[in-house]
Design an enzyme around this catalytic site. Sequence first.
Site, PDB file in Angstrom:
ATOM      1  N   ASP A   1      -4.634   5.263  66.514  1.00 55.62           N
ATOM      2  CA  ASP A   1      -5.452   4.896  67.669  1.00 55.62           C
ATOM      3  C   ASP A   1      -5.075   3.259  67.331  1.00 55.62           C
ATOM      4  O   ASP A   1      -5.130   2.462  68.137  1.00 55.62           O
ATOM      5  CB  ASP A   1      -6.832   4.685  67.163  1.00 55.62           C
TER       6      ASP A   1
ATOM      7  N   HIS B   1      -1.306  -1.316  68.630  1.00 53.48           N
ATOM      8  CA  HIS B   1      -2.008  -2.429  69.022  1.00 53.48           C
ATOM      9  C   HIS B   1      -1.208  -3.944  67.310  1.00 53.48           C
ATOM     10  O   HIS B   1      -1.168  -4.445  67.762  1.00 53.48           O
ATOM     11  CB  HIS B   1      -3.734  -2.792  69.028  1.00 53.48           C
TER      12      HIS B   1
END
Length: 484
Positions: free
Chosen positions: A235, A240
């Site tokens: 995730d 990111h």
Amino acid sequence: MVSRVIPVDSFDLVVFGGTGDLARRKIFPALYRRYVACQMPEDSCVIGAARTDYDTAEYRKVIGDAIREFGGSAAKEDKKLKEFLARVHYVKIDAKGSDGWSDLAGMVRKDLVNAFYFSVAPGLFAPLAERLHEHNIASQTSRIVVEKPFGRDLDSAKDLNGILARHFDEQQIYRIDHYLGKETVQNLMAVRFGNILFEPLWNSQYVDHIQITVAETVGVGGRGGYYDKSGAMRDMIQNHLMQLLCLIAMEPPSRFDPNGVRDEKVKVIKALEPVVPHHIVRGQYEATKTQPSYRDDAGDPKSRTESFVALKCNISNWRWAGTPFYLRTGKKLKARASEIAVVFKDAPHAIFGQEAGRHRNILVIRLQPNEGMTLGVTIKEPGPGGMRLIDVPLDMTFAEALGPEVADAADAYERLIMDVIRGDQTLFMRGDEVEAAWKWTDPVVQGITDRHDVPKPYRVGSTGPDDANLLMKRDGREWREIRE
Ligand code: NAD
């Protein structure tokens, strides 16, 4: 200081999933703020498309309420909001059926820039792409925007890329990672490649190590079921933190253009060494007297999914061999803080003696909150009493340096959506980049499964499990404090 607004061409933007959480919290407030900033040409339209049975008037009310709630200070201008809402339309559509498609075909104007935001579950990408072509709505110049998660492993990412590639060229596909739209992240490139000061030091000869932290105070809450299938590795790290690592570590591209930047990022990912088992620490938050544990939130008392991960990785290339990168991200931690810290090595010779202490230059790039950069420099402590040294920050908090309006305007979704309309893919992930990131992530996740690794519990409001600190201590280093 007043921000300069670069005009864009008139556009029709269709937001599939236009009644969803992302559309209401991020996409429409971002568009509205660009409208207030005079960046949305008069004849542009935004068309929400979703399954709910609204007419345009009802939809405008929903979007108006969302903008009032999530649009920040700009949303207080009733007149502007009314003007913006007049440009918002709605069509009830079934992504998997035939409902609504001919209506949509009649609404999208081919002579303007067309963009289609797929703010829906990835399972709907294929039917949406197919129907856009079947109904002759998309053309060769249309753009599509897709959200994370872009796959859950290499195979599924390849499948998704394949599905999109059947209908759109790579130049038409904008894979969003909103971290790349943050002002500081782009400033990182400006600081690195716009100044002569940093680049000569930006290598393993001068940089001891780099830390990237993305800490959240929230838990997985209502998303527990979904999150439990991915965990922090998939995730957060795969996208990111990996993107941030790429921007820190990449070589200067010869030009600041989409493929120049993305070619260099892919090279970084491909140079990442596999993570060895003792270089990764996973954790799960425990219950408190008043709050549920991760396992409670996930609805699985035996879940082994991590809500925290810290890992050490190495980049095998000339620039970075010997400089480790430490990545850390987690939920229900001490503070909400995202930062990158470039920790430089000690000066080669300590002329002030041992008593002056150990001092290091640290460049901190803060992503949130208080976007900005700080460079820690060593100076003499003022006053008599010999050569005592202290570290002081050279601080460039954007809100202070540039004025609150400029700092406030720096919302990632605003910038990224306008980049889509402009046709600038620099801040979007290319297909091969996403696949390379999964290729590195998959064996890490597989190793965790094969070892039957059980995440370490950690206290809510802490910095994660103790083992994460040991990961650093073993190397004679320590994490920076997590603070807002
Ligand atoms: P959501 O469940 O709140 O909204 C889903 C939307 O899809 C709704 O508008 C619904 O009407 C529409 N939809 C569902 N089935 C449909 C069908 N058959 N035909 C037409 N429309 C249909 O989801 P969300 O949270 O807004 O997320 C959308 C996408 O963005 C997801 O892929 C999610 O992973 C991603 N994303 C969301 C966030 C976030 O903060 N919400 C953040 C990052 C990425």
